[in-house]
Design a protein around this motif. Structure first.
Motif, PDB file in Angstrom:
ATOM      1  N   TYR A   1      49.690  38.137  44.717  1.00  0.00           N
ATOM      2  CA  TYR A   1      49.720  39.055  43.512  1.00  0.00           C
ATOM      3  C   TYR A   1      48.472  39.023  42.804  1.00  0.00           C
ATOM      4  O   TYR A   1      47.966  40.244  42.518  1.00  0.00           O
ATOM      5  N   ILE A   2      47.950  37.693  42.543  1.00  0.00           N
ATOM      6  CA  ILE A   2      46.585  37.865  41.789  1.00  0.00           C
ATOM      7  C   ILE A   2      45.761  38.643  42.570  1.00  0.00           C
ATOM      8  O   ILE A   2      44.755  39.211  41.943  1.00  0.00           O
ATOM      9  N   GLY A   3      45.652  38.263  43.952  1.00  0.00           N
ATOM     10  CA  GLY A   3      44.536  38.948  44.729  1.00  0.00           C
ATOM     11  C   GLY A   3      44.720  40.462  44.507  1.00  0.00           C
ATOM     12  O   GLY A   3      43.735  41.132  44.325  1.00  0.00           O
ATOM     13  N   TYR A   4      46.074  40.967  44.745  1.00  0.00           N
ATOM     14  CA  TYR A   4      46.117  42.407  44.774  1.00  0.00           C
ATOM     15  C   TYR A   4      45.728  42.688  43.361  1.00  0.00           C
ATOM     16  O   TYR A   4      45.053  44.083  43.107  1.00  0.00           O
TER      17      TYR A   4
ATOM     18  N   VAL B   1      43.634  41.641  41.232  1.00  0.00           N
ATOM     19  CA  VAL B   1      42.142  41.769  41.270  1.00  0.00           C
ATOM     20  C   VAL B   1      41.294  42.769  41.994  1.00  0.00           C
ATOM     21  O   VAL B   1      40.328  43.735  41.548  1.00  0.00           O
ATOM     22  N   GLY B   2      41.785  43.125  43.421  1.00  0.00           N
ATOM     23  CA  GLY B   2      41.450  44.219  43.973  1.00  0.00           C
ATOM     24  C   GLY B   2      41.672  45.577  43.802  1.00  0.00           C
ATOM     25  O   GLY B   2      40.920  46.463  43.733  1.00  0.00           O
TER      26      GLY B   2
ATOM     27  N   ALA C   1      42.313  40.204  49.653  1.00  0.00           N
ATOM     28  CA  ALA C   1      42.902  39.590  50.735  1.00  0.00           C
ATOM     29  C   ALA C   1      41.791  38.208  50.544  1.00  0.00           C
ATOM     30  O   ALA C   1      42.222  37.038  50.597  1.00  0.00           O
ATOM     31  N   ALA C   2      40.505  38.512  50.043  1.00  0.00           N
ATOM     32  CA  ALA C   2      39.494  37.477  50.086  1.00  0.00           C
ATOM     33  C   ALA C   2      40.223  36.464  48.918  1.00  0.00           C
ATOM     34  O   ALA C   2      39.845  35.212  48.755  1.00  0.00           O
ATOM     35  N   VAL C   3      40.349  37.147  47.628  1.00  0.00           N
ATOM     36  CA  VAL C   3      40.707  36.265  46.453  1.00  0.00           C
ATOM     37  C   VAL C   3      41.978  35.534  46.657  1.00  0.00           C
ATOM     38  O   VAL C   3      42.049  34.314  46.488  1.00  0.00           O
ATOM     39  N   ALA C   4      42.798  36.217  47.408  1.00  0.00           N
ATOM     40  CA  ALA C   4      44.248  35.547  48.061  1.00  0.00           C
ATOM     41  C   ALA C   4      43.883  34.296  48.925  1.00  0.00           C
ATOM     42  O   ALA C   4      44.241  33.137  48.535  1.00  0.00           O
TER      43      ALA C   4
END
Length: 192
Positions: free
Chosen positions: A71-74, A76-77, A125-128
């Motif tokens: 969720y956090i990655g999405y 951010v992206g 995906a990278a952040v996640a």
């Protein structure tokens, strides 16, 4: 607790977004509206801190923690583009701004647009993945973190599928319809 917080963050995202846009355009307070919109990343920080505290308190790493990272990655992206898109539409509907230009519909311009959207998915995906690796290191027990590793795979499978869809626009670009040649003269039928 983590799943409830994810739901609260998602609802909070939309509440802050609608409130920020309403304050910005309906109440004609652009700075206050912008300040509300800038508060949205704080929701992800809260989710990150609570997830870390949950793991620190001895909670078993599970799908909930993986979902929080995705969720956090999405966000951010794709969050910035979502806010920008809705801001353009709110400015048009509520403040008389020109209608926002939509994405290109045909050809390589559409393929480039889809590629940029896919880059947001790659960032997500990278952040996640980074958050999941940090959680794995934080827990420190490889036998308890297999569910977190599986979420990394889910993030990259999603990015891969989205990449294939974006690539299809480049391989098979959609062609613009032929321009209408204009009105044709009616066909006359002679009666005998």
């Amino acid at each position: 607790m983590v799943v409830t917080l994810i739901v609260i963050c998602e609802v909070g995202f939309w509440v802050l977004l609608v409130t920020g846009l309403a304050v910005r355009y309906l109440l004609k307070m652009p700075r206050t509206g912008a300040a509300l919109l800038l508060c949205e990343p704080l929701l992800e920080v809260v989710l990150l801190v609570v997830t870390a505290m949950d793991l620190k308190s001895g909670a078993e790493p599970s799908w909930k923690h993986g979902l929080a990272a995705l969720y956090i990655g999405y966000t951010v992206g794709h969050g910035h583009r979502t806010v920008k898109w809705l801001d353009g539409h709110a400015a048009h509907r509520l403040a008389g701004a020109p209608r926002p230009v939509g994405p290109p519909r045909y050809g390589m311009a559409r393929a480039r647009h889809e590629g940029r959207v896919w880059l947001g998915t790659l960032v997500g995906a990278a952040v996640a993945t980074v958050l999941l690796w940090l959680a794995i290191l934080y827990v420190g027990d490889a036998s308890r973190t297999s569910s977190l590793r599986s979420w990394m795979g889910a993030a990259w499978r999603t990015a891969g599928l989205h990449g294939l869809v974006a690539l299809s626009y480049a391989i098979w670009p959609r062609k613009a319809p032929e321009p209408d040649p204009g009105p044709r003269e009616p066909v006359r039928v002679e009666r005998r």
